[in-house]
Design a protein around this motif. Structure first.
Motif, PDB file in Angstrom:
ATOM      1  N   ASP A   2       0.863  -0.881   0.293  1.00 38.74           N
ATOM      2  CA  ASP A   2      -0.309   0.389  -0.100  1.00 38.74           C
ATOM      3  C   ASP A   2       0.875   1.467  -0.044  1.00 38.74           C
ATOM      4  OD1 ASP A   2      -2.012   2.531   0.559  1.00 38.74           O
ATOM      5  OD2 ASP A   2      -3.065   1.117   1.920  1.00 38.74           O
ATOM      6  N   LEU A   3       1.373   1.990  -1.452  1.00 39.56           N
ATOM      7  CA  LEU A   3       2.533   2.814  -1.191  1.00 39.56           C
ATOM      8  C   LEU A   3       1.997   4.228  -0.759  1.00 39.56           C
ATOM      9  CD1 LEU A   3       3.486   2.562  -4.896  1.00 39.56           C
ATOM     10  CD2 LEU A   3       4.324   1.340  -2.790  1.00 39.56           C
ATOM     11  N   THR A   4       0.220   4.384  -0.115  1.00 40.61           N
ATOM     12  CA  THR A   4      -0.916   5.619  -0.188  1.00 40.61           C
ATOM     13  C   THR A   4      -0.225   5.535   1.529  1.00 40.61           C
ATOM     14  OG1 THR A   4      -2.247   5.595  -1.482  1.00 40.61           O
ATOM     15  CG2 THR A   4      -2.448   7.141   1.121  1.00 40.61           C
ATOM     16  N   GLU A   5      -0.175   4.259   2.162  1.00 41.47           N
ATOM     17  CA  GLU A   5       0.633   4.221   3.697  1.00 41.47           C
ATOM     18  C   GLU A   5       2.113   4.257   4.226  1.00 41.47           C
ATOM     19  OE1 GLU A   5      -0.261   2.862   7.650  1.00 41.47           O
ATOM     20  OE2 GLU A   5      -1.569   3.686   6.474  1.00 41.47           O
ATOM     21  N   LEU A   6       2.425   3.655   3.049  1.00 41.95           N
ATOM     22  CA  LEU A   6       3.731   3.485   3.219  1.00 41.95           C
ATOM     23  C   LEU A   6       4.084   5.064   2.671  1.00 41.95           C
ATOM     24  CD1 LEU A   6       5.140   0.836   0.772  1.00 41.95           C
ATOM     25  CD2 LEU A   6       5.072   1.270   3.230  1.00 41.95           C
ATOM     26  N   THR A   7       3.703   6.203   2.836  1.00 39.76           N
ATOM     27  CA  THR A   7       4.059   7.108   2.400  1.00 39.76           C
ATOM     28  C   THR A   7       3.644   7.762   3.359  1.00 39.76           C
ATOM     29  OG1 THR A   7       4.238   6.999  -0.642  1.00 39.76           O
ATOM     30  CG2 THR A   7       3.506   9.587   0.829  1.00 39.76           C
ATOM     31  N   ALA A  62      21.785  -5.826   0.763  1.00 41.61           N
ATOM     32  CA  ALA A  62      21.185  -5.297   0.021  1.00 41.61           C
ATOM     33  C   ALA A  62      19.876  -4.587  -0.216  1.00 41.61           C
ATOM     34  CB  ALA A  62      21.311  -6.746  -1.082  1.00 41.61           C
ATOM     35  N   GLY A  63      18.760  -5.917   0.819  1.00 38.83           N
ATOM     36  CA  GLY A  63      17.719  -5.082   1.454  1.00 38.83           C
ATOM     37  C   GLY A  63      17.329  -3.952   2.142  1.00 38.83           C
ATOM     38  N   GLN A  64      18.365  -3.479   2.269  1.00 41.65           N
ATOM     39  CA  GLN A  64      18.436  -2.106   3.424  1.00 41.65           C
ATOM     40  C   GLN A  64      18.469  -1.218   2.138  1.00 41.65           C
ATOM     41  OE1 GLN A  64      17.735  -1.399   6.834  1.00 41.65           O
ATOM     42  NE2 GLN A  64      16.798  -3.838   7.048  1.00 41.65           N
ATOM     43  N   GLU A  65      19.683  -1.340   1.324  1.00 43.73           N
ATOM     44  CA  GLU A  65      20.201  -0.155   0.337  1.00 43.73           C
ATOM     45  C   GLU A  65      18.066   0.020  -1.112  1.00 43.73           C
ATOM     46  OE1 GLU A  65      22.030   1.374   1.755  1.00 43.73           O
ATOM     47  OE2 GLU A  65      23.245   0.694   2.457  1.00 43.73           O
ATOM     48  N   ILE A  66      18.228  -1.117  -1.166  1.00 39.09           N
ATOM     49  CA  ILE A  66      17.273  -1.200  -2.073  1.00 39.09           C
ATOM     50  C   ILE A  66      15.826  -0.538  -1.156  1.00 39.09           C
ATOM     51  CG2 ILE A  66      15.751  -2.677  -2.675  1.00 39.09           C
ATOM     52  CD1 ILE A  66      17.432  -4.645  -3.595  1.00 39.09           C
ATOM     53  N   GLY A  67      14.945  -1.032   0.231  1.00 41.88           N
ATOM     54  CA  GLY A  67      14.346   0.031   0.567  1.00 41.88           C
ATOM     55  C   GLY A  67      14.745   1.353   0.999  1.00 41.88           C
ATOM     56  N   ASP A  68      15.858   1.509   0.962  1.00 38.19           N
ATOM     57  CA  ASP A  68      16.241   2.792   1.131  1.00 38.19           C
ATOM     58  C   ASP A  68      15.743   3.949  -0.445  1.00 38.19           C
ATOM     59  OD1 ASP A  68      17.072   2.745   3.847  1.00 38.19           O
ATOM     60  OD2 ASP A  68      19.419   2.648   3.147  1.00 38.19           O
ATOM     61  N   VAL A  69      15.962   2.972  -1.185  1.00 38.02           N
ATOM     62  CA  VAL A  69      16.000   3.734  -2.520  1.00 38.02           C
ATOM     63  C   VAL A  69      14.421   3.468  -2.618  1.00 38.02           C
ATOM     64  CG1 VAL A  69      16.482   3.706  -5.209  1.00 38.02           C
ATOM     65  CG2 VAL A  69      18.157   2.880  -3.465  1.00 38.02           C
ATOM     66  N   VAL A  70      13.654   3.053  -2.437  1.00 44.23           N
ATOM     67  CA  VAL A  70      12.388   3.601  -2.375  1.00 44.23           C
ATOM     68  C   VAL A  70      11.694   4.228  -2.444  1.00 44.23           C
ATOM     69  CG1 VAL A  70      10.358   1.183  -2.177  1.00 44.23           C
ATOM     70  CG2 VAL A  70      11.889   1.008  -3.961  1.00 44.23           C
ATOM     71  N   LEU A  71      11.952   4.458  -0.560  1.00 45.90           N
ATOM     72  CA  LEU A  71      11.220   5.185   0.239  1.00 45.90           C
ATOM     73  C   LEU A  71      11.672   6.701  -0.341  1.00 45.90           C
ATOM     74  CD1 LEU A  71      11.592   2.996   3.514  1.00 45.90           C
ATOM     75  CD2 LEU A  71      10.101   3.386   2.307  1.00 45.90           C
ATOM     76  N   LEU A  82       3.320  13.120  -8.312  1.00 49.01           N
ATOM     77  CA  LEU A  82       3.226  11.787  -9.154  1.00 49.01           C
ATOM     78  C   LEU A  82       2.781  10.631  -8.014  1.00 49.01           C
ATOM     79  CD1 LEU A  82       6.409  11.972 -11.093  1.00 49.01           C
ATOM     80  CD2 LEU A  82       4.203  12.762 -11.805  1.00 49.01           C
ATOM     81  N   ASP A  83       1.758  10.022  -8.689  1.00 52.62           N
ATOM     82  CA  ASP A  83       1.308   8.536  -8.070  1.00 52.62           C
ATOM     83  C   ASP A  83       2.141   7.501  -8.161  1.00 52.62           C
ATOM     84  OD1 ASP A  83      -0.195   6.190  -8.368  1.00 52.62           O
ATOM     85  OD2 ASP A  83      -1.628   7.056  -7.252  1.00 52.62           O
ATOM     86  N   ASP A  85       2.195   4.644  -8.254  1.00 52.62           N
ATOM     87  CA  ASP A  85       1.351   3.384  -8.602  1.00 52.62           C
ATOM     88  C   ASP A  85       1.038   3.683 -10.273  1.00 52.62           C
ATOM     89  OD1 ASP A  85       1.015   0.403  -8.192  1.00 52.62           O
ATOM     90  OD2 ASP A  85      -1.173   1.864  -9.529  1.00 52.62           O
ATOM     91  N   GLU A  86       0.619   4.709 -10.638  1.00 50.30           N
ATOM     92  CA  GLU A  86       0.776   4.751 -11.593  1.00 50.30           C
ATOM     93  C   GLU A  86       1.823   4.911 -12.768  1.00 50.30           C
ATOM     94  OE1 GLU A  86      -2.006   8.621 -12.507  1.00 50.30           O
ATOM     95  OE2 GLU A  86      -3.176   7.674 -10.683  1.00 50.30           O
ATOM     96  N   VAL A  87       2.826   5.676 -11.877  1.00 46.70           N
ATOM     97  CA  VAL A  87       4.045   6.023 -12.898  1.00 46.70           C
ATOM     98  C   VAL A  87       4.578   4.307 -13.029  1.00 46.70           C
ATOM     99  CG1 VAL A  87       6.121   6.751 -12.621  1.00 46.70           C
ATOM    100  CG2 VAL A  87       4.488   8.398 -12.272  1.00 46.70           C
ATOM    101  N   VAL A  88       4.555   3.697 -12.561  1.00 45.11           N
ATOM    102  CA  VAL A  88       5.429   2.718 -12.530  1.00 45.11           C
ATOM    103  C   VAL A  88       4.750   1.632 -13.731  1.00 45.11           C
ATOM    104  CG1 VAL A  88       6.048   0.127 -11.848  1.00 45.11           C
ATOM    105  CG2 VAL A  88       6.670   2.390 -10.131  1.00 45.11           C
ATOM    106  N   ARG A  89       3.323   1.279 -13.513  1.00 45.80           N
ATOM    107  CA  ARG A  89       2.332   1.042 -14.084  1.00 45.80           C
ATOM    108  C   ARG A  89       2.391   1.281 -15.790  1.00 45.80           C
ATOM    109  NH1 ARG A  89      -1.064  -2.652 -12.287  1.00 45.80           N
ATOM    110  NH2 ARG A  89      -1.275  -2.253  -9.776  1.00 45.80           N
TER     111      ARG A  89
END
Length: 101
Positions: A2-7, A62-71, A82-83, A85-89
């Motif tokens: 849930d990207l909205t919740e994460l944001t 690696a997982g920690q760094e991937i998490g940092d990038v995504v956040l 920008l949304d 989910d919409e950008v990625v889709r």
């Protein structure tokens, strides 16, 4: 995911620590780039096979760094309006058109 919740959770952390003033698109982009460079360091001198079979500690790192990038990218999307989910889709659909699966 849930990207909205994460944001929302990221914004709560940002606001509680008075970091909003640092979260310009420029700064968030640079921060994501730094975290990506930290991910690159994990793989820098590995062979192809080694990079596919990381030891548990390196895989966790690696997982920690991937998490940092995504956040950071989630924060950047929010700052730019920008949304994610919409950008990625949209990008995936474009890639599918260009490189037929």
């Amino acid at each position: 995911m849930d990207l909205t919740e994460l944001t929302r959770r990221l914004h709560a952390i940002r606001d509680a620590n008075d970091w909003r003033r640092f979260h310009s698109p420029k700064n968030l982009t640079m921060a994501a780039s730094v975290e990506m460079a930290e991910l690159v360091e994990i793989f820098q001198w590995l062979g192809e096979d080694e990079s596919r079979h990381l030891p548990a500690d390196q895989l966790a790192h690696a997982g920690q760094e991937i998490g940092d990038v995504v956040l950071y990218l989630l924060l950047l999307c929010a700052e730019l309006g920008l949304d994610m989910d919409e950008v990625v889709r949209a990008k995936l659909a474009d890639t599918e058109r260009r490189y037929k699966p």
